[in-house]
Design an enzyme around this catalytic site. Structure first.
Site, PDB file in Angstrom:
ATOM      1  N   GLY A  96       2.756   2.052  10.701  1.00  0.00           N
ATOM      2  CA  GLY A  96       3.735   3.124  10.538  1.00  0.00           C
ATOM      3  C   GLY A  96       4.469   3.513  11.810  1.00  0.00           C
ATOM      4  O   GLY A  96       5.137   4.540  11.856  1.00  0.00           O
TER       5      GLY A  96
ATOM      6  N   ASN B 139       0.865  -1.189   0.000  1.00  0.00           N
ATOM      7  CA  ASN B 139       0.000   0.000   0.000  1.00  0.00           C
ATOM      8  C   ASN B 139       0.900   1.237   0.000  1.00  0.00           C
ATOM      9  O   ASN B 139       1.510   1.558   1.010  1.00  0.00           O
ATOM     10  CB  ASN B 139      -0.877  -0.039   1.266  1.00  0.00           C
ATOM     11  CG  ASN B 139      -1.683   1.239   1.455  1.00  0.00           C
ATOM     12  OD1 ASN B 139      -1.798   2.052   0.548  1.00  0.00           O
ATOM     13  ND2 ASN B 139      -2.243   1.404   2.646  1.00  0.00           N
TER      14      ASN B 139
ATOM     15  N   GLU C 148      -6.901   4.493   7.941  1.00  0.00           N
ATOM     16  CA  GLU C 148      -6.753   5.920   7.618  1.00  0.00           C
ATOM     17  C   GLU C 148      -8.015   6.451   6.935  1.00  0.00           C
ATOM     18  O   GLU C 148      -8.364   7.626   7.089  1.00  0.00           O
ATOM     19  CB  GLU C 148      -5.492   6.117   6.760  1.00  0.00           C
ATOM     20  CG  GLU C 148      -4.236   5.954   7.607  1.00  0.00           C
ATOM     21  CD  GLU C 148      -3.012   5.443   6.871  1.00  0.00           C
ATOM     22  OE1 GLU C 148      -2.974   5.503   5.628  1.00  0.00           O
ATOM     23  OE2 GLU C 148      -2.088   4.962   7.557  1.00  0.00           O
TER      24      GLU C 148
ATOM     25  N   SER D 172       3.661  -2.346  10.253  1.00  0.00           N
ATOM     26  CA  SER D 172       5.114  -2.372  10.463  1.00  0.00           C
ATOM     27  C   SER D 172       5.765  -3.703  10.080  1.00  0.00           C
ATOM     28  O   SER D 172       6.720  -4.144  10.721  1.00  0.00           O
ATOM     29  CB  SER D 172       5.452  -2.010  11.915  1.00  0.00           C
ATOM     30  OG  SER D 172       5.028  -0.688  12.199  1.00  0.00           O
TER      31      SER D 172
ATOM     32  N   LYS E 236      -0.043   4.219  -0.213  1.00  0.00           N
ATOM     33  CA  LYS E 236      -0.743   5.368   0.371  1.00  0.00           C
ATOM     34  C   LYS E 236      -0.603   6.596  -0.544  1.00  0.00           C
ATOM     35  O   LYS E 236      -0.558   6.432  -1.756  1.00  0.00           O
ATOM     36  CB  LYS E 236      -0.222   5.655   1.783  1.00  0.00           C
ATOM     37  CG  LYS E 236      -0.183   4.402   2.649  1.00  0.00           C
ATOM     38  CD  LYS E 236       0.000   4.714   4.089  1.00  0.00           C
ATOM     39  CE  LYS E 236       0.173   3.422   4.873  1.00  0.00           C
ATOM     40  NZ  LYS E 236       0.060   3.599   6.308  1.00  0.00           N
TER      41      LYS E 236
ATOM     42  N   HIS F 179      -9.470   0.886   5.061  1.00  0.00           N
ATOM     43  CA  HIS F 179      -8.189   1.093   5.758  1.00  0.00           C
ATOM     44  C   HIS F 179      -8.431   2.017   6.954  1.00  0.00           C
ATOM     45  O   HIS F 179      -9.275   2.926   6.872  1.00  0.00           O
ATOM     46  CB  HIS F 179      -7.177   1.706   4.791  1.00  0.00           C
ATOM     47  CG  HIS F 179      -5.778   1.725   5.337  1.00  0.00           C
ATOM     48  ND1 HIS F 179      -5.364   2.666   6.250  1.00  0.00           N
ATOM     49  CD2 HIS F 179      -4.716   0.901   5.123  1.00  0.00           C
ATOM     50  CE1 HIS F 179      -4.097   2.431   6.568  1.00  0.00           C
ATOM     51  NE2 HIS F 179      -3.689   1.367   5.904  1.00  0.00           N
TER      52      HIS F 179
ATOM     53  N   GLU G  95      -5.138  -5.110  10.713  1.00  0.00           N
ATOM     54  CA  GLU G  95      -4.125  -4.073  10.889  1.00  0.00           C
ATOM     55  C   GLU G  95      -4.379  -3.316  12.189  1.00  0.00           C
ATOM     56  O   GLU G  95      -5.216  -2.397  12.221  1.00  0.00           O
ATOM     57  CB  GLU G  95      -4.181  -3.086   9.727  1.00  0.00           C
ATOM     58  CG  GLU G  95      -3.928  -3.706   8.374  1.00  0.00           C
ATOM     59  CD  GLU G  95      -3.396  -2.675   7.398  1.00  0.00           C
ATOM     60  OE1 GLU G  95      -2.283  -2.873   6.890  1.00  0.00           O
ATOM     61  OE2 GLU G  95      -4.065  -1.655   7.155  1.00  0.00           O
TER      62      GLU G  95
HETATM   63  C1  PEP Z   1      -0.704   0.084   6.130  1.00  0.00           C
HETATM   64  O1  PEP Z   1      -0.906   1.273   6.170  1.00  0.00           O
HETATM   65  O2  PEP Z   1      -1.514  -0.663   5.554  1.00  0.00           O
HETATM   66  C2  PEP Z   1       0.498  -0.434   6.778  1.00  0.00           C
HETATM   67  C3  PEP Z   1       0.494  -1.685   7.137  1.00  0.00           C
HETATM   68  O3  PEP Z   1       1.525   0.448   6.972  1.00  0.00           O
HETATM   69  P1  PEP Z   1       2.998   0.124   7.561  1.00  0.00           P
HETATM   70  O4  PEP Z   1       3.455  -1.173   6.943  1.00  0.00           O
HETATM   71  O5  PEP Z   1       3.828   1.295   7.136  1.00  0.00           O
HETATM   72  O6  PEP Z   1       2.859  -0.011   9.035  1.00  0.00           O
END
Ligand code: PEP
Length: 249
Positions: free
Chosen positions: A173, A11, A99, A212, A13, A97, A167
Site C-alpha cells: 500500500g 485482496n 496486517e 504495490s 481487505k 497477512h 509481501e
Molecule cells: C496486500 O495487502 O496484500 C497488498 C499486496 O496490498 P497492495 O497491493 O495495496 O500493496
C-alpha cells in the site's frame, strides 16, 4: 497433487459493500470474453463472499477469504471458521497477512494452526510472509522470511495445493516495490525454506509476490524467476486495474 498454475489473487481487505460486486461482475465478464493464462481469484470481506461467489459463478474467477479461525466452531465472537468460508463459496483463504500479524498479533504458530483448519475445510491456503523495512535495512530480509516459512507451514501441507505470498511489509500500500533482483533473491530463499520444511512436493506451490503491484509494473514482476503470481491489494478493487495486471502476466 496436480501442477499448480500461476495465480493472481486480489485482496479487497476491509473494502466493499454490495455495490462493489459490479467490479467482480465486470472482471468475470471480461475473463469470459478473453480468458486469462493464469488462475484469478478475488478475496472480498467475509460479508461479500457468498454474493460475490454467486456473481462470478460460471466464470474463471475463484473466490477466497482473508482469514479464518484455527478452531472449527465455538465461543469466538466476531471470528469466522474455515468451514464457514467454504460454505459461503470460498475455495481459498489468505492466512498470516502482515496486517493480521501486526494488528492481531498473529504468530507463525497461529498461522500454522489456521493453515491446518483451512485444509481440513477443503480450502487452499495462501500463506503470507514478509519483512519490515527495519528488518530489510538490517540485512535480515532472507532470514526473517525463511523463519516465517519454517514456522507457518505445517506438515499437513505436504502434497496439498497451497501458495506462499512474499509481501515485504514496507511495499504494501505504499507504492514502493523491491527491485526485481531483490524479489528474485527472496523468492529463491522462500522456495529453499519451503522445500526444507515440506520436501520436494513444495516445488509445485507457487510463490506469489505482493506489495504495490499495478498494471505498470506487473509484467516485469511477474516475469521474474520464481514469481508464480501476485497477491494484489489496492489495484484489485477496480476491475480495469486488476485486468491490467492479469493481462500483463
Ligand atoms: C496486500 O495487502 O496484500 C497488498 C499486496 O496490498 P497492495 O497491493 O495495496 O500493496
Amino acid at each position: 497433487m496436480t501442477e499448480m498454475r500461476r495465480l493472481i489473487a486480489g485482496n479487497w481487505k476491509m473494502n466493499g459493500v454490495g455495490s462493489a460486486l459490479t467490479e467482480a461482475e465486470a472482471l468475470a465478464e471480461a475473463l469470459k470474453a478473453g480468458p486469462a493464462a493464469m488462475r484469478v481469484a478475488l478475496c472480498p470481506p467475509a460479508t461479500l463472499i457468498e454474493r460475490l461467489a454467486r456473481t462470478v459463478e460460471g466464470s474463471a474467477v475463484e473466490v477466497g477469504g482473508q482469514d479464518c479461525r484455527a478452531e472449527a466452531s465455538g465461543a469466538f465472537t466476531g471470528d469466522v471458521a474455515a468451514a464457514m468460508l467454504a460454505d459461503a463459496g470460498a475455495g481459498l483463504v489468505i492466512l498470516g497477512h502482515s496486517e493480521r500479524r501486526s494488528f492481531h498479533g498473529e504468530t507463525d504458530a497461529d498461522v500454522a494452526a489456521k493453515v491446518g483448519a483451512a485444509l481440513a475445510a477443503g480450502l487452499e491456503p495462501i500463506v503470507c510472509v514478509g519483512e519490515t523495512l527495519e528488518q530489510r535495512e538490517a540485512g535480515q530480509a532472507v532470514t526473517v522470511v525463511q523463519a516465517q516459512v519454517a514456522g507457518s507451514l505445517p506438515d499437513a501441507l505436504i502434497g496439498k495445493a497451497f501458495a506462499v505470498a512474499y509481501e515485504p511489509v514496507w511495499a504494501i500500500g505504499t507504492g514502493l516495490t523491491p527491485t526485481v533482483e531483490q524479489i528474485e533473491e527472496v523468492h529463491r530463499a522462500v522456495r529453499a525454506a519451503m522445500v526444507e520444511r515440506l520436501g520436494e512436493t513444495a516445488r509445485k506451490a507457487p510463490i506469489l509476490y505482493g506489495g504495490s503491484v499495478k498494471p505498470s509494473n506487473a509484467a516485469e514482476i511477474l516475469n521474474t524467476p520464481e514469481v508464480g503470481g501476485a497477491l494484489v491489494g489496492g489495484a484489485s478493487l477496480k476491475a480495469a486495474d486488476f485486468l491490467g495486471i492479469i493481462r500483463a502476466a
